[in-house]
Design a protein around this motif. Structure first.
Motif, short mmCIF file in Angstrom:
data_model
loop_
_atom_site.label_atom_id
_atom_site.label_comp_id
_atom_site.label_asym_id
_atom_site.label_seq_id
_atom_site.Cartn_x
_atom_site.Cartn_y
_atom_site.Cartn_z
N ARG A 1 0.76 -0.99 0.09
CA ARG A 1 0.09 -0.20 -0.15
C ARG A 1 0.86 1.25 -0.04
NH1 ARG A 1 -5.06 -0.99 4.07
NH2 ARG A 1 -5.73 -3.05 3.27
N VAL A 2 0.33 2.23 -0.39
CA VAL A 2 0.97 3.54 -0.55
C VAL A 2 0.69 4.50 0.66
CG1 VAL A 2 1.02 5.79 -1.71
CG2 VAL A 2 1.01 3.66 -3.14
N SER A 3 1.89 4.92 1.54
CA SER A 3 1.47 5.73 2.63
C SER A 3 1.29 7.17 2.12
CB SER A 3 2.93 5.56 3.71
OG SER A 3 3.97 5.64 3.09
N SER A 4 0.50 7.54 1.50
CA SER A 4 0.35 8.92 0.82
C SER A 4 0.68 9.92 1.78
CB SER A 4 -1.29 8.90 0.10
OG SER A 4 -2.11 8.75 1.36
N SER A 5 0.06 10.10 3.19
CA SER A 5 0.29 11.27 3.89
C SER A 5 1.47 10.60 5.05
CB SER A 5 -1.23 11.42 4.55
OG SER A 5 -0.72 12.45 5.52
N VAL A 6 2.49 11.35 5.11
CA VAL A 6 3.52 11.19 6.47
C VAL A 6 3.88 12.42 7.05
CG1 VAL A 6 4.22 8.93 5.00
CG2 VAL A 6 5.57 11.35 5.01
N GLN A 7 4.66 12.45 8.14
CA GLN A 7 5.00 13.56 8.67
C GLN A 7 6.26 14.14 8.01
OE1 GLN A 7 5.01 10.61 10.27
NE2 GLN A 7 6.70 10.45 11.48
N ALA A 8 6.16 15.54 7.88
CA ALA A 8 6.95 16.38 7.12
C ALA A 8 8.34 16.95 7.77
CB ALA A 8 6.35 17.51 6.19
N ALA A 9 8.02 17.12 9.04
CA ALA A 9 8.85 17.71 9.89
C ALA A 9 10.27 17.01 10.36
CB ALA A 9 8.35 18.39 11.13
N ASN A 10 11.60 17.50 10.19
CA ASN A 10 12.75 17.01 10.86
C ASN A 10 13.53 17.96 11.00
OD1 ASN A 10 15.24 17.07 8.98
ND2 ASN A 10 13.41 16.74 7.54
N SER A 11 14.68 17.58 11.99
CA SER A 11 15.44 18.60 12.59
C SER A 11 16.94 18.69 12.13
CB SER A 11 15.73 18.34 13.95
OG SER A 11 16.10 17.07 14.22
N LEU A 12 17.04 18.01 10.67
CA LEU A 12 18.45 17.69 10.31
C LEU A 12 18.68 18.61 8.84
CD1 LEU A 12 18.70 13.96 10.93
CD2 LEU A 12 19.52 15.86 12.18
N LYS A 13 17.83 18.33 7.73
CA LYS A 13 17.86 18.57 6.46
C LYS A 13 16.75 18.84 5.68
CE LYS A 13 19.50 14.10 5.40
NZ LYS A 13 20.65 13.35 4.92
N MET A 14 16.81 19.66 4.64
CA MET A 14 15.92 20.07 3.60
C MET A 14 16.39 19.21 2.33
SD MET A 14 15.24 24.10 3.86
CE MET A 14 16.97 24.60 4.08
N MET A 15 15.29 18.60 1.99
CA MET A 15 15.53 17.70 0.49
C MET A 15 14.84 18.30 -0.68
SD MET A 15 14.96 13.71 0.00
CE MET A 15 13.28 13.74 0.29
N VAL A 16 15.48 18.76 -1.67
CA VAL A 16 14.78 19.48 -2.82
C VAL A 16 15.29 18.58 -3.91
CG1 VAL A 16 14.77 21.60 -4.09
CG2 VAL A 16 14.98 21.52 -1.73
N GLY A 17 14.52 18.05 -4.86
CA GLY A 17 14.79 17.52 -6.20
C GLY A 17 13.82 16.55 -6.70
N THR A 18 13.87 15.96 -7.86
CA THR A 18 13.13 15.11 -8.45
C THR A 18 13.92 13.97 -9.36
OG1 THR A 18 11.75 15.11 -10.00
CG2 THR A 18 13.41 16.36 -10.51
N MET A 19 13.44 12.64 -8.84
CA MET A 19 14.17 11.59 -9.59
C MET A 19 12.90 10.49 -10.38
SD MET A 19 16.97 10.32 -6.83
CE MET A 19 17.76 9.06 -7.87
N THR A 20 13.26 9.78 -11.35
CA THR A 20 12.36 9.11 -11.84
C THR A 20 12.77 7.71 -12.37
OG1 THR A 20 11.42 11.00 -13.05
CG2 THR A 20 10.82 9.10 -14.01
N ASP A 21 12.00 6.69 -11.94
CA ASP A 21 12.37 5.50 -11.96
C ASP A 21 11.35 4.59 -12.67
OD1 ASP A 21 14.17 2.89 -10.67
OD2 ASP A 21 12.11 2.42 -10.83
N PRO A 22 11.76 3.58 -13.83
CA PRO A 22 10.69 3.14 -14.53
C PRO A 22 9.96 2.21 -13.84
CG PRO A 22 12.99 2.05 -14.90
CD PRO A 22 13.22 3.19 -14.10
N VAL A 23 10.34 1.74 -12.55
CA VAL A 23 9.47 0.89 -11.88
C VAL A 23 8.69 2.02 -10.64
CG1 VAL A 23 9.28 -1.07 -10.10
CG2 VAL A 23 10.84 -1.09 -12.02
N PHE A 24 9.28 2.57 -10.04
CA PHE A 24 8.81 3.28 -8.95
C PHE A 24 7.99 4.67 -9.43
CE2 PHE A 24 11.31 0.33 -6.85
CZ PHE A 24 10.74 -0.08 -5.69
#
Length: 456
Positions: free
Chosen positions: A54-77
């Protein structure tokens, strides 16, 4: 059964199991130790795991370490995209801009600390970003989840002079427009002294990545809190201090240790959802596809076994319950090392109060009392994890009282070390990983093995 008796039995069982190898049934074991009305049986049982994807469509967004910015594409995922937001914090607590300061310019030095990519030719690709001013405070409960940000939460136009491009390393200087720069210059002495007042007026910035145009590849960029700065250049006039037309600079931190970063991401693995997965079981970090085990299915599996074995009326005590998720030998170990998560563990999830579309994920409490917390075993080609207490709780709960908050979600896990040198385990919402595990129809399939005692 009296609580005292149960405690004695449980402790006795734990001791006996530490000195006993795989025992199917020893009817004399423990005689003379337990109360006369109790007979102890020890055994192990392995079940095929009733697992879905199943897809965990909603998860917590906050963390105290780092920001992640980007995009990646995979033929399966499919495609994963991540944008991020965090606060602006004045470095000074005592600045006074004086009388009628004159704005000269403002810019942000955006510092990329590390990157994640799978193909070498993606290391230096250009990615266009947009930087917006936040309108909604980040401490709002509605901002705390990956899918909770919307266009109403940030400015309609970017605050930069042009749309910057990042190349995955070093620092990039980005000019800010005069409108936002003037907002910084309007900071009062009271706001410098009390950061909460400043954050009420300017909640922070939001960095959004442009969607990927390619069919495969991409890169994630990581920004550690406190390494990016905003510099405001202005002319200071303050006759009381004897200052006239002095060009100076005031600096602000974009993200700061002690404050949180929020990663807002989406994943494209929805099509992998399957209530009856075959040979493959997919797991992806962030809000992607994950193995899911319904508490009701686990209880039914145990109850059916008890009935089949004629064990009705006896008390089942779980000494150890272990989940195992095998995988096949990778064709490319170098790529496998880049993609797979180091740890996966069992999480429960609970909805935000008053909102059943926003969920918070938390690892089982067992993670703090076991050495088996989902690390990868390369020699056996499997992940394994202890869920003993949780399974006992499911067994002890009536079928009508079970709900989805007791379901298990198998997800990548990270830990951080706090100031007292204690590990804090958490749902990994600031790294991207994925891998393929063996499914329930594979020869080496996911299993649950219990070591148990029976008492009547």
């Amino acid at each position: 059964m009296p609580n005292k008796t149960f405690s004695v039995v449980f402790c006795t069982l734990a001791v006996l199991l530490t000195v006993t190898s795989c025992v199917e049934n020893d009817r004399s074991l423990g005689s003379g130790i337990l109360p006369d009305e109790s007979i102890l049986y020890l055994g192990t049982k392995t079940f095929d795991l009733p697992v879905t994807n199943r897809v965990s469509s909603s998860v917590q967004a906050a963390n105290s370490l780092k920001m992640m910015v980007g995009t990646m594409t995979d033929p399966v995922f499919g495609t994963v995209e991540s944008s991020a937001a965090t606060s602006i914090i004045p470095y000074s607590s005592s600045t006074d801009f004086g009388d009628s300061p004159k704005l000269l310019s403002a810019y942000i030095n955006l510092s990329i600390d590390s990157t994640y990519y799978l193909e070498e030719d993606q290391k230096g690709i250009h990615q266009r970003i947009k930087i917006y001013r936040l309108l909604t405070p980040l401490d709002s409960s509605n901002m705390g989840f990956n899918n909770s940000i919307s266009e109403k939460d940030y400015s309609s136009e970017p605050i930069t002079v042009s749309d910057p491009v990042i190349y995955g390393e070093g620092e990039i200087r980005i000019e800010l427009n005069d409108e936002f720069a003037q907002e910084l210059l309007d900071t009062t002495p009271e706001e410098f002294e009390d950061v909460s007042l400043f954050m009420e007026r300017i909640p922070g910035l939001y960095i959004q990545i442009e969607p990927s145009m390619g069919s495969e590849g991409g890169r994630m960029n990581f920004l550690s809190l406190g390494n990016s700065t905003i510099n405001l250049n202005y002319t200071l006039n303050d006759p009381e201090r004897g200052i006239t037309d002095l060009d100076t600079t005031e600096s602000f931190a974009f993200g700061y240790s002690g404050y949180e970063a929020f990663n807002y991401f989406s994943t494209g693995s929805d099509e992998l959802s399957n209530e009856s997965p075959g040979d493959n079981l997919y797991i992806e970090s962030l809000s992607g596809i994950k193995p899911h085990i319904a508490a009701a299915d686990l209880k039914k599996m145990i109850d059916d076994w008890i009935q089949e074995e004629g064990l009705d009326g006896q008390t089942l005590i779980i000494s150890r319950a272990e989940l195992k998720f095998p995988y096949e030998e990778p064709a490319d170990y170098d790529r496998f090392d880049l993609e797979h998560p180091a740890y996966i563990y069992a999480f429960t999830r609970a909805p935000l109060a008053g909102n059943d579309s926003l969920y918070y994920y938390q690892p089982l409490d067992e993670v703090y009392s076991t050495s088996n917390y989902g690390s990868i075993n390369r020699s056996l080609m499997e992940y394994s994890m202890n869920i003993t207490t949780h399974l006992q709780n499911i067994i002890n709960t009536g079928s009508s009282e079970l709900d989805e908050t007791m379901d298990l979600w198998i997800a990548p896990m990270k830990y951080k070390v706090n100031l007292t040198d204690t590990r804090i385990y958490e749902f990994d919402n600031y790294n991207y990983n994925k891998t393929t595990l063996n499914g329930p129809t594979a020869e080496r399939r996911p299993t649950l093995t219990i070591t148990y005692g029976l008492m009547r």
